[in-house]
Motif scaffolding. Structure first.
Motif, PDB file in Angstrom:
ATOM      1  N   ARG A 105     -39.106  14.157   2.578  1.00 34.66           N
ATOM      2  CA  ARG A 105     -37.651  14.230   2.573  1.00 34.66           C
ATOM      3  C   ARG A 105     -37.132  13.280   3.641  1.00 34.66           C
ATOM      4  O   ARG A 105     -37.737  13.148   4.713  1.00 34.66           O
ATOM      5  N   GLU A 155     -40.763  20.603   2.996  1.00 30.57           N
ATOM      6  CA  GLU A 155     -40.168  21.857   3.486  1.00 30.57           C
ATOM      7  C   GLU A 155     -39.191  21.602   4.630  1.00 30.57           C
ATOM      8  O   GLU A 155     -38.783  22.516   5.326  1.00 30.57           O
ATOM      9  N   TRP A 156     -38.847  20.364   4.856  1.00 24.93           N
ATOM     10  CA  TRP A 156     -37.909  19.953   5.890  1.00 24.93           C
ATOM     11  C   TRP A 156     -38.399  20.251   7.304  1.00 24.93           C
ATOM     12  O   TRP A 156     -37.642  20.639   8.184  1.00 24.93           O
ATOM     13  N   GLU A 157     -39.689  20.019   7.512  1.00 19.46           N
ATOM     14  CA  GLU A 157     -40.255  20.055   8.860  1.00 19.46           C
ATOM     15  C   GLU A 157     -40.341  18.619   9.378  1.00 19.46           C
ATOM     16  O   GLU A 157     -40.744  17.708   8.666  1.00 19.46           O
ATOM     17  N   ASP A 173     -43.635  14.157  -1.880  1.00 21.27           N
ATOM     18  CA  ASP A 173     -43.790  15.175  -0.839  1.00 21.27           C
ATOM     19  C   ASP A 173     -43.228  14.633   0.475  1.00 21.27           C
ATOM     20  O   ASP A 173     -43.941  14.487   1.473  1.00 21.27           O
ATOM     21  N   THR A 220     -41.142  16.719   5.978  1.00 17.03           N
ATOM     22  CA  THR A 220     -41.968  17.177   4.862  1.00 17.03           C
ATOM     23  C   THR A 220     -41.060  17.697   3.757  1.00 17.03           C
ATOM     24  O   THR A 220     -39.837  17.792   3.919  1.00 17.03           O
TER      25      THR A 220
END
Length: 411
Positions: free
Chosen positions: A171, A225-227, A169, A223
């Motif tokens: 990136r 989700e690419w945050e 979880d 994250t």
């Protein structure tokens, strides 16, 4: 050889140093790949044989073999063989992170960082005519696309367990940066333009969108989700692969990579050069001699205060390589002046005359091992020397002023 401060990287010296680096790499040769060396050039059994070191050494050996056969070609063949056998997971596919000196797997996770370097080594070795390298390249491209490439966002995922059943979880920008390098080398080896477009997509998100939004200070951690995770590893700031804050050395590396992406595209967007210069100038202003002594501070916080003040040879060499690339691209002599400054620094502080360079210095420019102990590999040093010598590297091309193709966009 006499050293002139006005010409700190003369052609004969760069050739001598590259040959010395290959000799150093020879010391790391093990039955199952290439080892991490200590400061005296002895393999460190406790580190095992790591895929990223084996792949990077194979890449360098293959590059050297293009000009000099002999030992370099043999090293490249050995690396390809190890990547096709000992380090490859014949049961689940992909590459182990580490095997012991006896060949038994010790870290079976599958990480994008390691796989990016396998792809890079395979592409470079294929272009250099290393036997069996095309087979390695076919396996590496399939694994990267099938396992690590997330087509919807157009970026690589980070890591999996051995069987590719559980993903992390997290990136990372670092692994994606090296995917860009590997994709460009793969395009050069295969002629398939899709690899250049994939590289552009990664750069567009991480640099045009993320780095630009943070004053060209690239967030490294995200994250799933690419945050952005701005405080990631705040409690472990010296993590060797995921340090807290931003990493000026990566900005310098990205500055060069953006120019390679530009050269690989038929209609490159104008922002690539603009961003390369912005990344370069921001990193240099923030990190060079930031605390009073020559050298680049390794990491900074989001107010540009030094976090890890150690100096790494890879950062200084990437700075010199980026300066060479930007000088080629723009013709601006200020970049050549910068390259001279940093080669003087490298020769005065990092080159120790023992075929290899010190990996890390403290804030006082004396040998240190806060983040990196020993001398893992020769990849950054060799590449920078090749740039200083003007040696062509497939996938690392740079346009010259006036060479931008007609129809290039400004978006």
């Amino acid at each position: 050889m006499e050293w002139s401060a006005d010409e700190p990287a003369p052609l004969d010296w760069t050739r001598e140093q590259r040959s010395g680096l290959i000799d150093w790499a020879e010391r790391s040769r093990q039955e199952h790949g290439f080892a991490w060396l200590d400061d005296d050039g002895r393999p460190r059994a406790e580190q095992g044989v790591q895929t990223w070191i084996t792949a990077r050494t194979t890449h360098v050996a293959a590059l050297h073999s293009r000009e000099h056969a002999g030992a370099a070609a043999d090293l490249a063949e050995h690396g390809v063989r190890a990547l096709r056998t000992s380090l490859y997971d014949s049961e689940h596919g992909g590459w182990f992170s580490t095997v012991a000196f006896d060949g038994s797997p010790t870290d079976t996770d599958k990480a994008a960082y390691q796989h990016a370097f396998v792809l890079l080594a395979a592409a470079t070795a294929s272009g250099a005519g290393v036997p069996a390298a095309p087979d390695l390249l076919a396996e590496a491209t399939a694994t990267v696309v099938d396992r690590f490439w997330d087509a919807e966002p157009g970026r690589a995922v980070e890591s999996f367990d051995r069987a590719f059943t559980r993903g992390e979880d997290y990136r990372g920008a670092n692994s994606n940066m090296h995917m860009v390098e590997a994709f460009l080398a793969t395009r050069a080896a295969t002629g398939d333009h899709v690899w250049a477009l994939r590289a552009l997509g990664i750069a567009d998100f991480l640099i045009r969108r993320q780095a630009a939004a943070h004053g060209y200070r690239l967030p490294e951690h995200y994250t799933a989700e690419w945050e952005v995770l701005p405080d990631y590893n705040r409690d472990r700031p010296a993590d060797p692969f995921r340090p807290y804050g931003w990493t000026p050395g990566h900005s310098l590396e990205w500055a060069r990579l953006l120019l390679h992406v530009e050269a690989a595209l038929e209609e490159p967007p104008a922002w690539l050069l603009t961003a390369a210069e912005a990344l370069f100038s921001t990193a240099v202003e923030a990190a060079w001699a930031r605390d009073g002594a020559d050298g680049f501070c390794y990491t900074l916080d989001w107010d540009d205060e030094p976090v890890i003040r150690e100096r790494m040879h890879w950062v200084a060499t990437e700075a010199a390589a980026a300066a060479h690339a930007l000088h080629t691209r723009t013709g601006d002599s200020a970049y050549a002046d910068r390259a001279r400054t940093w080669w003087n620094h490298v020769r005065a502080r990092f080159v120790d005359g023992a075929e290899n360079w010190r990996h890390e210095l403290g804030p006082d420019n004396r040998p240190s091992a806060t983040v990196w102990s020993g001398r893992p590999d020769v990849y950054h040093a060799y590449t920078a020397l090749a740039f200083a010598a003007g040696t062509p590297i497939p996938g690392y091309e740079v346009l010259r002023p006036g060479d931008v193709p007609e129809g290039s966009t400004g978006t």
